[in-house]
Design an enzyme around this catalytic site. Structure first.
Site, PDB file in Angstrom:
ATOM      1  N   GLU A  59      31.886  32.064  38.488  1.00 37.18           N
ATOM      2  CA  GLU A  59      31.083  33.049  38.440  1.00 37.18           C
ATOM      3  C   GLU A  59      31.072  34.079  39.352  1.00 37.18           C
ATOM      4  O   GLU A  59      30.898  35.420  39.190  1.00 37.18           O
ATOM      5  CB  GLU A  59      29.560  32.582  38.066  1.00 37.18           C
ATOM      6  CG  GLU A  59      28.634  33.522  37.517  1.00 37.18           C
ATOM      7  CD  GLU A  59      27.181  33.375  38.076  1.00 37.18           C
ATOM      8  OE1 GLU A  59      26.707  32.158  38.344  1.00 37.18           O
ATOM      9  OE2 GLU A  59      26.665  34.521  38.345  1.00 37.18           O
ATOM     10  N   ASP A  63      32.127  38.034  38.278  1.00 35.74           N
ATOM     11  CA  ASP A  63      31.415  39.374  38.505  1.00 35.74           C
ATOM     12  C   ASP A  63      32.122  40.311  38.844  1.00 35.74           C
ATOM     13  O   ASP A  63      32.030  41.311  38.292  1.00 35.74           O
ATOM     14  CB  ASP A  63      30.347  39.047  39.806  1.00 35.74           C
ATOM     15  CG  ASP A  63      29.318  40.033  40.137  1.00 35.74           C
ATOM     16  OD1 ASP A  63      29.183  40.848  39.194  1.00 35.74           O
ATOM     17  OD2 ASP A  63      29.172  39.867  41.222  1.00 35.74           O
ATOM     18  N   GLU A 138      31.030  35.430  32.419  1.00 38.58           N
ATOM     19  CA  GLU A 138      31.665  35.742  33.625  1.00 38.58           C
ATOM     20  C   GLU A 138      32.585  34.748  34.464  1.00 38.58           C
ATOM     21  O   GLU A 138      33.800  35.199  34.758  1.00 38.58           O
ATOM     22  CB  GLU A 138      30.709  36.355  34.594  1.00 38.58           C
ATOM     23  CG  GLU A 138      29.893  37.442  34.475  1.00 38.58           C
ATOM     24  CD  GLU A 138      28.761  38.035  35.538  1.00 38.58           C
ATOM     25  OE1 GLU A 138      28.296  39.049  35.295  1.00 38.58           O
ATOM     26  OE2 GLU A 138      28.581  37.123  36.532  1.00 38.58           O
TER      27      GLU A 138
END
Lengths: 248, 248
Positions: A59, A63, A138
Site C-alpha cells: 500500500e 500510493d 492501492e
C-alpha cells in the site's frame, strides 16, 4: 509467510484481474519471469488478518503508483489546462472516496482477506470500509506495478474511471482556485480569514508581489503580472505550507 | 514553443546528464525512438521565463515520479522496517530541502533558465532558491521518465543520495512515532494536546480500540494488540485526516 499460492485462491484472483481487463494468458506471456500471483494475493491481505504477511508495504508503494498513473493521465488528457487545475483534479482523483468507488465496480471486497473483527467493524464504523477498499486497491496497483515494471498495466483499466470522475469534477467552478480553497480552509477550521498584502510592484517589469498572512504569520509570497495572479500564487504556497506542517 | 534545440544548449545538457551517470551514447542506444533533448531543456525552463514553454507540467509529473522512485528504494533497502518508519523517511526524503541539496551536487542552478527578476529574487528571498532547485530537479525527473518510461534511469543516480539521507534520518529517535508527531503538531499550532480514549476491548481477540479526540471531534480510531499500538494507529489516521482537510 506462504511460499506458494492456493490454486483456488489463484483462480479467484485470475478472475478479478480479468474483470480489470488483464487476461491471465496475456499477462503470463508479457512477463517472461512469470507473473507472481502470490504478490497479488498479499496485496489483498489486510494487516488485521496477519501482522507478518499483509499489504501494508505494498500500500505504501501503491500510493505513489496511483499518483504517477493519474498524473500521466491528466497531463495527456488535460494538458491544455493550467497546472493549478490539474493539481486540484489530482487531489480529488487519488482520494479514498474515489478509489473506493472504483474498487466497488470490481467487487473488490469479496477478494480482501481481513480478520473477523475488522470485517464486522468495516460494516459498522463509518468510513472504515472506504479506507479498507481504497488501501487494498492501492496495494493491488503496487503488486501489478512491481510484477510488470510498467504503469501501462494500471492505466489500461484505471484511465477510463479517472476520465469519468475528471469530467464530473471539471464542472465545479472553484476547481484550481487556491484563494477560494485557502479561504474555505481557514474559515472552516479557525473561523478567520487570510489577509493579502501588496508588498511591492516592479514598474519596470510590470510584476506585482503580494504576501498572504494568517495568525500573525506570512504563509506565502506570490508574484505575477496582475495582483490577482500574485494572490493565487501566494495562496497556493500557503496551502502547501499548511499541508506540510500537518504532515511532519 | 521551439521545435529544435540549440546545439550549444544540448551539449550543456549532455554534460549535466553525464554528471548524473547517464551517458549520451548509452541513452540514445537504449531509447530507439530517440532521446528527446528538447524535453530535458523544457524541464529546466522556469515559468518566470516563459508562460508557454516552461516546466510547470513536468514538475507536476515529477512530483509523483520522485515519490515512486523513493518508495521503491525504501521498500527494497529498508523492507524490514515498519511502514510508519518508511512513511516518515519518505516525507523527509521528498522534501524541497532534500531535493535542493541533491540539485546542488550537480550544480543544477547553472542549467536553469529563469527571468532576470526571478534570478535576483531567488538570491535574496529566503527559501526561493531552494524551491526553484527542487522544482527543477523534479521536472528533470519527469522528463527523463517520460522519455525512457522506466524509473531505473532515475534510481541509478537518485538512490545513492537517498541512501545517505536515510541513514542520517534513521538516527532520529521520533521517526515514525505518530503519537509524538500529532502531539507536536497540535501543540505547535493550537497550543493544545490531543486526547486518547479507550472505547472498547475485545477480550476474546485481545484487541484494543481507541479514539483520538481534538477540538471536540474524533479524528481517528485505532485498533491493536496493545493500547499503545492502537493509539499509534489512531494518531496516524488523525494526522492523515488533518492533512487532507488542509489539502482540499
Amino acid at each position: 509467510m506462504p511460499s506458494t499460492i492456493d490454486p483456488r485462491r489463484q483462480r479467484e484472483l485470475v478472475r478479478l484481474l480479468e474483470k480489470m481487463g488483464l487476461e491471465q494468458t496475456k499477462l503470463e506471456r508479457d512477463i517472461p519471469s512469470g507473473f507472481d500471483w502470490l504478490l497479488v494475493d498479499q496485496a489483498l491481505v489486510h494487516p488485521s488478518f496477519s501482522t507478518t504477511y499483509n499489504n501494508d508495504q505494498l500500500e505504501f508503494i501503491g500510493d505513489s503508483v496511483l499518483k504517477l498513473a493519474v498524473s500521466l493521465f491528466l497531463r495527456e488528457k488535460y494538458g491544455d489546462k493550467k497546472v493549478g487545475v490539474l493539481s486540484a483534479l489530482r487531489a480529488h482523483l487519488v482520494s479514498d472516496k474515489t478509489l473506493a468507488k472504483i474498487a466497488r465496480t470490481y467487487e473488490l471486497k469479496k477478494y480482501i482477506v481481513l480478520s473477523e473483527a475488522m470485517r464486522n467493524d468495516s460494516q459498522n464504523v463509518q468510513g472504515q470500509e472506504q479506507t479498507v477498499l481504497a488501501n487494498s486497491l492501492e496495494a493491488l496497483m503496487a503488486a501489478i506495478y512491481t510484477i510488470t515494471g510498467d504503469v501501462k498495466f494500471i492505466r489500461r483499466w484505471l484511465d477510463p474511471h479517472m476520465q469519468n470522475f475528471a469530467e464530473a469534477l471539471l464542472e465545479i467552478p472553484a476547481l484550481g482556485n487556491y484563494k477560494l480553497a485557502l479561504l474555505e480552509l481557514t474559515q472552516r477550521r479557525w473561523k478567520r480569514l487570510p489577509e493579502y498584502r501588496n508588498v511591492a510592484t516592479s514598474v519596470k517589469n510590470n510584476i506585482f508581489f503580494v504576501e498572504v498572512w494568517f495568525d500573525d504569520r506570512c504563509w506565502g509570497q506570490g508574484q505575477g503580472k496582475s495582483i490577482k495572479a500574485a494572490q493565487q500564487e501566494a495562496a497556493a504556497i500557503a496551502l502547501d505550507q499548511m499541508q506540510k506542517e500537518i504532515q511532519i
